[in-house]
Design an enzyme around this catalytic site. Structure first.
Site, PDB file in Angstrom:
ATOM      1  N   CYS A 131       0.846  -1.187   0.000  1.00 21.85           N
ATOM      2  CA  CYS A 131       0.000   0.000   0.000  1.00 21.85           C
ATOM      3  C   CYS A 131       0.889   1.247   0.000  1.00 21.85           C
ATOM      4  O   CYS A 131       1.840   1.336   0.775  1.00 21.85           O
ATOM      5  CB  CYS A 131      -0.833  -0.059   1.279  1.00 21.85           C
ATOM      6  SG  CYS A 131      -2.196   1.074   1.346  1.00 21.85           S
ATOM      7  N   MET A 136      -7.923   1.366   0.864  1.00 20.89           N
ATOM      8  CA  MET A 136      -7.336   0.563   1.938  1.00 20.89           C
ATOM      9  C   MET A 136      -7.408   1.290   3.278  1.00 20.89           C
ATOM     10  O   MET A 136      -7.601   0.657   4.319  1.00 20.89           O
ATOM     11  CB  MET A 136      -5.878   0.191   1.614  1.00 20.89           C
ATOM     12  CG  MET A 136      -5.717  -0.754   0.424  1.00 20.89           C
ATOM     13  SD  MET A 136      -6.865  -2.163   0.388  1.00 20.89           S
ATOM     14  CE  MET A 136      -6.473  -2.988   1.939  1.00 20.89           C
ATOM     15  N   GLU A 137      -7.281   2.611   3.246  1.00 19.27           N
ATOM     16  CA  GLU A 137      -7.386   3.378   4.494  1.00 19.27           C
ATOM     17  C   GLU A 137      -8.789   3.231   5.093  1.00 19.27           C
ATOM     18  O   GLU A 137      -8.945   3.050   6.308  1.00 19.27           O
ATOM     19  CB  GLU A 137      -7.071   4.860   4.223  1.00 19.27           C
ATOM     20  CG  GLU A 137      -5.589   5.170   4.105  1.00 19.27           C
ATOM     21  CD  GLU A 137      -4.929   4.651   2.828  1.00 19.27           C
ATOM     22  OE1 GLU A 137      -5.660   4.293   1.866  1.00 19.27           O
ATOM     23  OE2 GLU A 137      -3.686   4.598   2.774  1.00 19.27           O
ATOM     24  N   ASP A 170     -12.390  -6.359  21.133  1.00 14.87           N
ATOM     25  CA  ASP A 170     -11.470  -6.373  22.279  1.00 14.87           C
ATOM     26  C   ASP A 170     -12.156  -5.908  23.559  1.00 14.87           C
ATOM     27  O   ASP A 170     -11.949  -6.483  24.631  1.00 14.87           O
ATOM     28  CB  ASP A 170     -10.273  -5.464  21.976  1.00 14.87           C
ATOM     29  CG  ASP A 170      -9.289  -5.399  23.127  1.00 14.87           C
ATOM     30  OD1 ASP A 170      -8.930  -6.467  23.657  1.00 14.87           O
ATOM     31  OD2 ASP A 170      -8.855  -4.285  23.493  1.00 14.87           O
TER      32      ASP A 170
END
Lengths: 164, 164, 164, 164, 164, 164
Positions: free
Chosen positions: C82, C117-118, C132
């Site tokens: 990337c 992609m960001e 999480d």
């Protein structure tokens, strides 16, 4: 490099040597390219294992290629006075010799500063990755001849290393 | 390194070479140390400028020392299959010769895996920092003889490089 | 995507598949935008706890939002091929459903390469942060339907995902 | 997961939801392992191009494997409340189906906290890397079914996901 | 701090001041804790906007809290001679006064070295985040009184700052 | 700062305060500069040890200078809503007083957003590095008066701090 140029780069005025990142903001962004090379010297059987993809940790050159590309992007993080820039292209090629693997890196950008350090950093990191993946079988490997081979673009123009 | 050891490290079973980080969890943490060295070859006047702290970008060895120490801590970030560990000590020394600067790095830890890569990575990064700070005056500098010189601790025991 | 386009992207010439970061330096910087979405599927009582800010580790969506924004900035560090770029805007919105939290990310830049992609990386990281923070109460959560929903700007033009 | 366990994890006392990294220092380091899986859904011709190593950007699975391993090491950098730890082993396997690539990650450590997030983060990053490398030919790819499949070690004991 | 202690810490032997990361490997891991505090001084209307969650960039304290926690984990990356360690707990609290926001950070670990720098770094980063989020309305904000307030564990024992 | 300006920055519409990175893509890149300052207050004998380069961990100001420069480059990594940018110049100067060291940082760029946070972050990190290197002899040091002193460029024009 002439003496005049050296006078510009070495200063006799401030013996304390205060580190600073020099100002590139007056420059215009232009296309820059750099090529770097190094060699990882090793035992002949290690070159064979790399070529045959028989190294236990994985395909050495595939991993080293990725490591080098990622390192090019992170050069300014590691080299303190190196300007951050956005690399526009990175490629890495390997050549397996009898007692060494040769690494060659190509980096391009359009920016106010050159990509010499990016090419050298990618080269060194690819070489260190080769060392890491083969070290349990060949701890005496040596990395050498890491040098800039070509640089184009920017105010200082083109540089081509002269073969010894 | 005996042939038997090679057999353990090179595998003929999986020619696809799938990269993986080998398991160190069965090992006990023990004290580890590694020493690495390299040389940055340069013009004699560049060594003089470094020694006299007359390089425009700052005190070359002071910056290279910090760069090397920080690189030791980030080795696993750059070398893909390298295990993360907590370095417990890092020191770097330089020796200025007629046509080169020699770099020596020492890294210690208490961990399940050795610090060879940390010592080599610190050495390479300190050398690249020297290149970066002097490159406008001496673009033909070369980094060479990057090698592991000593490694102690761990299952594979002590390794000492034999001088050529 | 036509077969012709595929021919441009899939190559039959180099079966070794050497990774490289393709050259974007010939392109001009233009405004780019991307939108990505995903869902974190969970137990109904977990969605209630998130909505009521009763999760022990903290305000889940506030933390996930920050995590996603920071991830957008670090995409090129994590995704090897990337291109690095400077994100100019990032925003993230959440929608709490009966059995899931939907995540939507928007990223803008002016650069030589797109921000797909960001946007996807921000979306995935926000979703992982939700996992999480809730995992001790709902370990079976699943992240799915992570996809690009819109992309504008650049040579390949606008892309809009078709709802199934 | 019983209601009693939920009571431990969801708190009705502090509706402000102040984020904090919970204290793991009272725990003893023990061996931990986690397994995560996801799928990248794509066009059949994309799976063929990956299998035949004909994707222009390089060997997709080799790059994705390195990306996943490196991501495992950097999980705590990206997920805000995740404890830092030293991964002791990471491996990633791929399975190419008719319309998807399945990703499976295995992470081991000896530490005071589990490696679920490391396994999930490695899995997501490997999947995003697959997306990145194939996106110019198949922009509609979707990442789904990202879930924890197994977790061993630690106070909460073993968890195994039940197949749907 | 006695003169004797100063003699141990200040050296008259090596006036060149070569930086190095001191060796902590002979120490045993023990529980360590540190508490740091600072204040961000600002206009009264800025404190009101923060308290009422009316700042355009988002919930200031929620974002500052996440920034501080993440900074604690990355301390050794930013502070060159700081040893890397694995923080085991981080929490941050804020107190809004008439003309300032007070920040307090708590960091715990079990390691060979203390967490003073982690607590101070988390505190400074949370304060800088507050500045960043409010700066367009109150550029004259000042960060002050950043100090270590408590440190327990380790060979040098407990330290408690004396209120002025 | 006028009330009108405050109205633009503080919003009464969205009390939930959703964090986002504001859009700078409509702005044109222009030259920006920022200057920040802070002081590290310490015992007089600590200032003497720093001035004489007698601190055991190394040359305090040389290391702090490198730490500050590197921190400027990594500001957007640490401050969540800060836009990434490429710093074009960084320099740091120190002034040793009777009971403190004053730190001043200068940062330049050509970008769509200002470098105030970069200058402040460099200043804080240089100060923390001074603390780290001297803390074993002078744990009561305090960092204060961290403020922006000058900002030029950009739509909001020049700002100069008024001396108290």
């Amino acid at each position: 490099m002439s003496d005049a140029a050296n006078d510009l780069e070495f200063t006799h005025l401030d013996p304390l040597g205060h580190a600073r990142m020099v100002d590139v903001t007056p420059k215009e962004p232009t296309h820059r390219r750099a090529v770097a090379r190094c060699k990882v010297f090793m035992k002949p059987e290690t070159t064979v294992a790399i070529a045959n993809r028989e190294v236990k940790k994985g395909d050495v050159l595939a991993v080293a290629r990725v490591a080098g590309i990622q390192a090019a992007k992170r050069t300014a993080d590691l080299i303190p006075l190196c300007h951050p820039l956005l690399v526009g292209a990175v490629s890495i090629s390997f050549d397996i010799g009898d007692d060494h693997v040769a690494v060659e890196t190509f980096v391009d950008t359009v920016d106010r500063t050159g990509v010499e350090m990016e090419a050298l950093h990618a080269c060194a990191t690819a070489a260190l990755t080769i060392y890491d993946m083969c070290k349990s079988a060949d701890r005496a490997m040596t990395i050498g001849e890491l040098a800039l081979w070509e640089k184009t673009g920017g105010r200082s123009g083109t540089y081509r290393r002269v073969e010894d």
